[in-house]
Enzyme design. Structure first.
Site, PDB file in Angstrom:
ATOM      1  N   ASP A 195       0.816  -1.213   0.000  1.00 52.44           N
ATOM      2  CA  ASP A 195       0.000   0.000   0.000  1.00 52.44           C
ATOM      3  C   ASP A 195       0.850   1.263   0.000  1.00 52.44           C
ATOM      4  OD1 ASP A 195      -2.631  -1.211   0.050  1.00 52.44           O
ATOM      5  OD2 ASP A 195      -2.196  -1.829   2.093  1.00 52.44           O
ATOM      6  N   ASN A 236       0.651   4.193  -2.739  1.00 55.47           N
ATOM      7  CA  ASN A 236       0.416   5.566  -2.306  1.00 55.47           C
ATOM      8  C   ASN A 236       1.417   6.520  -2.945  1.00 55.47           C
ATOM      9  OD1 ASN A 236       1.275   7.870  -0.360  1.00 55.47           O
ATOM     10  ND2 ASN A 236      -0.799   7.385   0.285  1.00 55.47           N
ATOM     11  N   GLU A 237       2.701   6.173  -2.898  1.00 52.13           N
ATOM     12  CA  GLU A 237       3.733   7.053  -3.454  1.00 52.13           C
ATOM     13  C   GLU A 237       3.539   7.274  -4.944  1.00 52.13           C
ATOM     14  OE1 GLU A 237       7.914   7.062  -2.298  1.00 52.13           O
ATOM     15  OE2 GLU A 237       7.460   5.346  -1.002  1.00 52.13           O
ATOM     16  N   LEU A 288     -17.122   9.923  -2.388  1.00 53.98           N
ATOM     17  CA  LEU A 288     -17.351   9.933  -0.943  1.00 53.98           C
ATOM     18  C   LEU A 288     -16.262   9.149  -0.222  1.00 53.98           C
ATOM     19  CD1 LEU A 288     -21.191   9.161  -0.868  1.00 53.98           C
ATOM     20  CD2 LEU A 288     -20.128  11.392  -0.432  1.00 53.98           C
ATOM     21  N   GLU A 317       1.776   5.422   6.094  1.00 52.07           N
ATOM     22  CA  GLU A 317       2.597   6.548   6.520  1.00 52.07           C
ATOM     23  C   GLU A 317       1.929   7.258   7.684  1.00 52.07           C
ATOM     24  OE1 GLU A 317       5.661   7.663   5.535  1.00 52.07           O
ATOM     25  OE2 GLU A 317       5.753   5.769   4.440  1.00 52.07           O
TER      26      GLU A 317
END
Length: 299
Positions: A67, A71-72, A220, A271
């Site tokens: 993950d 994300n990065e 959402l 993170e």
């Protein structure tokens, strides 16, 4: 598959010696697919490789890792303002792979690679915290966050996602709730919480379904609060359905504001981010991602 355009795989350094992955890439290259491979070593590498991907003219940037790697890479992609950004492909190689798992990405490397290269690119949402830090999967706060950040690396490597649960059980004696106030569209709650989940995706912490009805293309974010009472029924949803548990609170909103009288920590796709004030907002259609046609995260 030879007619498909080139891709660039950004591979987490921990997976650089993955022999089955090397074999899968070699087979695709033998079919005529052009795949560039770059390996991350330190923070900021993903951004540099996304910039390189644009110079190479690839149509897909594949995030190979967990993950945190996703994300990065996704955060770097949504920074592109001029022109069309490459689509995001997912190759789950991390400890938990929560986002890829909930999205229905195949576990087999060859199938996941083919999907990442040739799958349909769907517009999906991301989320941003305090106008700066982004996440694609989930923001989690409370005791669950402390467990995921404190679980030893050797335990995670040996046991995968279940390591979080084991470490959590070992730390039950230190469990204390966080007091906070949460506001959203037509929502207000204040009290003690053990776990907060704000999800674009559905699961975190190695398979825990914190936001089981979240969708990545509905504009959402789903909120789930485990209040600071009756610990075991609240933490382990296998013991009771949320409809029957008064200590589980759900809501959905395009944004949430969180205030705490003391510092709390949120885990954003792995993170940590600490503070007392958090403004979390959805970024609708922020990037394109190659997902399976039956992806459960799509409405």
């Amino acid at each position: 598959m030879a007619n498909f355009p080139a891709s660039l795989l950004i591979l987490n350094g921990k997976s650089a010696d993955n022999q089955p992955l090397r074999e899968a890439i070699t087979l695709l290259r033998d079919e005529g697919i052009q795949i560039h491979v770059r390996v991350t070593w330190e923070k900021g590498d993903a951004q540099r490789y996304v910039d390189e991907a644009r110079r190479l003219g690839v149509e897909t940037v594949i995030a190979g890792g967990g993950d945190g790697t996703i994300n990065e890479v996704s955060t770097a992609l949504i920074q592109i303002r001029d022109g069309v950004a490459p689509a995001l492909g997912l190759l789950p190689l991390g400890t938990a792979n929560d986002f890829a798992t909930s999205a229905g990405i195949p576990e087999a490397l060859d199938k996941a690679l083919k999907l990442a290269i040739a799958g349909n690119a769907m517009e999906i949402d991301m989320a941003r915290v305090n106008d700066k830090t982004c996440f694609i999967n989930m923001a989690t706060g409370g005791f669950g966050t402390r467990i995921t950040t404190e679980t030893p690396e050797k335990l995670k490597a040996a046991l995968g996602g279940v390591s979080y649960l084991i470490h959590g059980l070992m730390r039950m004696d230190t469990l204390t709730p966080d007091r906070c106030e949460i506001r959203g569209e037509n929502f207000h709650w204040q009290g003690d919480t053990l776990v907060i989940g704000i999800g674009n995706g559905r699961q975190a912490g190695g398979g825990q379904q914190l936001c089981p009805t979240a969708l990545v293309n509905d504009g959402l974010l789903q909120l789930r609060i485990f209040t600071g009472e009756e610990l075991l029924p609240a933490l382990f949803s296998t013991l009771t359905q949320s409809d029957d548990n008064p200590n589980i609170i759900d809501d959905a909103s395009a944004w949430f504001d969180i205030h705490a009288p003391h510092e709390i920590t949120f885990n954003l796709d792995g993170e940590p981010l600490s503070g007392q004030e958090f403004h979390i907002e959805v970024l609708p259609g922020a990037l394109r991602c190659r997902l399976p046609p039956d992806c459960p995260l799509l409405r």
